[in-house]
Design an enzyme around this catalytic site. Structure first.
Site, PDB file in Angstrom:
ATOM      1  CG  ASP A 137      -2.027  -0.995   1.381  1.00  0.00           C
ATOM      2  OD1 ASP A 137      -1.730  -1.891   0.788  1.00  0.00           O
ATOM      3  OD2 ASP A 137      -3.085  -0.916   1.841  1.00  0.00           O
ATOM      4  CE  LYS A 200      -5.402   1.817   2.443  1.00  0.00           C
ATOM      5  NZ  LYS A 200      -4.104   1.101   3.198  1.00  0.00           N
ATOM      6  CE  LYS A 236      -7.047  -1.327   2.646  1.00  0.00           C
ATOM      7  NZ  LYS A 236      -5.684  -1.791   3.212  1.00  0.00           N
TER       8      LYS A 236
END
Lengths: 300, 290
Positions: A137, A200, A236
């Site tokens: 991430d 995300k 996400k």
């Protein structure tokens, strides 16, 4: 891509339209059998997360156990999708989760600010991947994005993607710092073009985090990207989703924006820590018929 | 020109706010003069929301200085005193005589003052230093149990409500209360008093409605730590449900609130006792024990 090419990608977002659409998702009522299915699906999409300076190996191991055994008192529960930790704790998590199918995600690239040199960010990524992370991430450089240096952001994502190797790359836009939905859409498009496997919303360190309008804007970007290139990108939302009801509304939004293909943890995740226990309490409520208290669920 | 009278909407009290019941339902209560008032018919989800509000308020309320809780409870008495006329009118509207309404209200105010006094004293009285055979300083002190559900007495509607709430919040608990079914007006007005007395939102939540519908949820909710029952019908059901998470159950059905309410032992019924073993220098040689 050059900065001018990236500037040309900008698409205006109808904020009023987005908010109205979102308001309609929130009026859906999901009950009984459908609710149980939805809750189990949500549980199976959670990236159980601990990203604190005080994290220890013990805390990470405990969370990994929770990831594999969310609540053994209830039969037929899925595991969560992944655990999300700092690179230094990847090895511990990989070891604890061996053979369980639960993925290990690592935040990298000078998370959460992203204010560091390219060299350090690449090294950070490499450390996480070498330690066995299945997913990385990363955060984008919001400062560069907001000052119009889009090619810097694009190149950075592309470079990190390369450093990831087989690991899937989630690109955190930190939408709470991007101010407008127009920016959210633009950053989403840049991230996907640069090779993101997931986009995300947030680090969880900035508020507001994953609001529904932001998530919807990003889902629509994914949809358009899919129509244009045929490539699926995951989503996400992270931060701020702590209640089951909101999670179910998010699932409705995914289904009605992207379709059933995205309704698996391969393509959709919740970045959350307290959501898991709320989902478990709701499932226990459905099973036992009475409201639950946190005293009877393991801490995560 | 005649003016339109502004009439009051009686609503429930959850988390420091006055929402209507989420169910949208209501039930009629007929007043002595024939007027029919619509009262919120509280639902399972109202009870759930109220427990969530009470749980959220618990940490703040229980960790306040006891002396500060005392001040706030005294403030409730002050606010009640200021609204005397309104309460007496509301009690008379459901059938009380002026004399009995006045008596009930004054007893209620006095009850607030009584428990305001106990907030910072009960642990001094009921806490203890215990003799032990090892070199420890061993002491026990009361701590609030958590979220308490209260099914308040049907009557006296105000005094019973106040008397069942005060010992609970004086001890640092937060509560969800079901008001008297046939005389709920004073409970709603009492909520307004609480709201203007520095009692933080969520410490007391008041729901109006039917006992038969709500008793199950008041007693089975796993995030509730104690239940106080002041009526006669459902004690066994409450005890059975309470066994699920070992809730404390208090049966206050036979209290005469004029006579039995000034009692610090009521406060103990929603307290846990924490005992601490504090290591000290070996004093066994001195043949003395604490």
């Amino acid at each position: 891509m050059t900065n001018n090419q990236l500037i040309a990608l900008k698409r205006p977002i109808d904020q009023v339209g987005v908010e109205e659409r979102v308001a309609r998702f929130q009026t859906r009522s999901i009950k009984t059998e459908a609710k149980i299915q939805g809750l189990k699906m949500a549980l199976n999409m959670i990236d159980l997360t601990t990203l604190e300076g005080k994290d220890t190996a013990g805390k990470v191991r405990q969370m990994c156990y929770k990831a594999m055994h969310p609540h053994d008192a209830l039969p037929d529960l899925p595991t969560v999708a992944a655990v999300c930790v700092y690179p230094t704790h990847v090895a511990t998590a990989v070891d604890a989760l061996k053979g369980s199918g639960v993925k290990v995600a690592a935040v990298a690239t000078a998370f959460p600010s992203g204010n560091s040199s390219r060299k350090i960010k690449l090294a950070d990524t490499k450390i996480a991947v070498d330690a066995g992370a299945d997913e990385v991430d990363m955060v984008i450089s919001r400062g560069e994005f907001l000052s119009g240096n889009y090619s810097f952001v694009f190149d950075e994502i592309a470079a990190i993607k390369e450093a990831c190797g087989k690991a899937r790359l989630k690109v955190i836009l930190e939408t709470g710092e991007l101010s407008t939905l127009d920016n959210v859409r633009h950053a989403s498009d840049i991230a996907m073009l640069a090779g993101a496997d997931f986009i995300k919303t947030s680090t969880g360190k900035i508020s507001p985090a994953a609001t529904m309008p932001v998530t919807l804007t990003m889902l629509e970007a994914i949809r358009d990207f899919y129509y244009e290139t045929g490539k699926m990108v995951g989503m996400k939302p992270a931060g701020g989703i702590s209640k089951s009801k909101l999670a179910l509304h998010n699932l409705v939004m995914v289904k009605e924006t992207l379709g059933d293909a995205w309704l698996s943890n391969e393509w959709f995740r919740f970045g959350a820590s307290s959501l898991a226990n709320d989902v478990l309490m709701q499932l226990a409520k459905q099973a036992e018929g009475r409201y639950q208290g946190l005293d009877y669920f393991s801490k995560d | 020109m005649s003016r339109l009278e502004v009439q009051k909407t009686y609503k429930i009290y959850i988390g420091g706010k006055f929402p209507r019941t989420e169910s949208g339902r209501f039930y009629p209560v007929k007043l002595k003069d024939g007027t029919i008032t619509n009262i919120c018919l509280g639902s399972r989800k109202d009870a759930r929301n109220a427990v969530v509000a009470a749980r959220n308020a618990f940490e703040g309320w229980s960790s306040r200085a006891a002396f500060n809780r005392s001040q706030i409870l005294y403030r409730i008495a002050e606010m009640l005193e200021g609204r005397k006329a309104q309460f007496i009118e509301e009690l008379m509207a459901v059938g009380d005589s002026k004399a009995s309404a006045t008596k009930e209200l004054e007893a209620s105010i006095d009850r607030c003052v009584y428990f305001a006094g106990w907030c910072d004293k009960y642990t001094q009285l009921f806490g203890s230093i215990n003799p032990v055979a090892s070199s420890h300083f061993n002491f026990s002190v009361q701590e609030p149990t958590g979220v308490v559900t209260i099914i308040a007495p049907e009557s006296p509607s105000l005094l019973g409500l106040v008397s069942s709430i005060m010992p609970v919040i004086a001890g640092g608990n937060t509560c969800v209360v079901l008001a008297s079914e046939n005389s709920p007006h004073v409970a709603v007005t009492f909520a307004e008093v609480l709201n203007s007395s520095d009692v933080p939102g969520g410490v007391v939540n008041i729901i109006t409605g039917k006992e038969d519908e709500l008793v199950e949820h008041f007693s089975s909710h796993m995030d509730v730590n104690a239940t106080i029952y002041c009526r006669n019908k459902h004690l066994n059901l409450i005890k059975e449900n309470a066994s699920l998470n070992v809730k404390r159950v208090s049966d206050w059905s036979d209290k005469d609130w004029y006579r039995d309410g000034d009692d610090p032992y009521l406060l103990l019924e929603t307290q846990e006792v924490k005992t601490t073993w504090h290591p000290i220098e070996n004093i066994a040689g001195a043949k003395s024990g604490y």
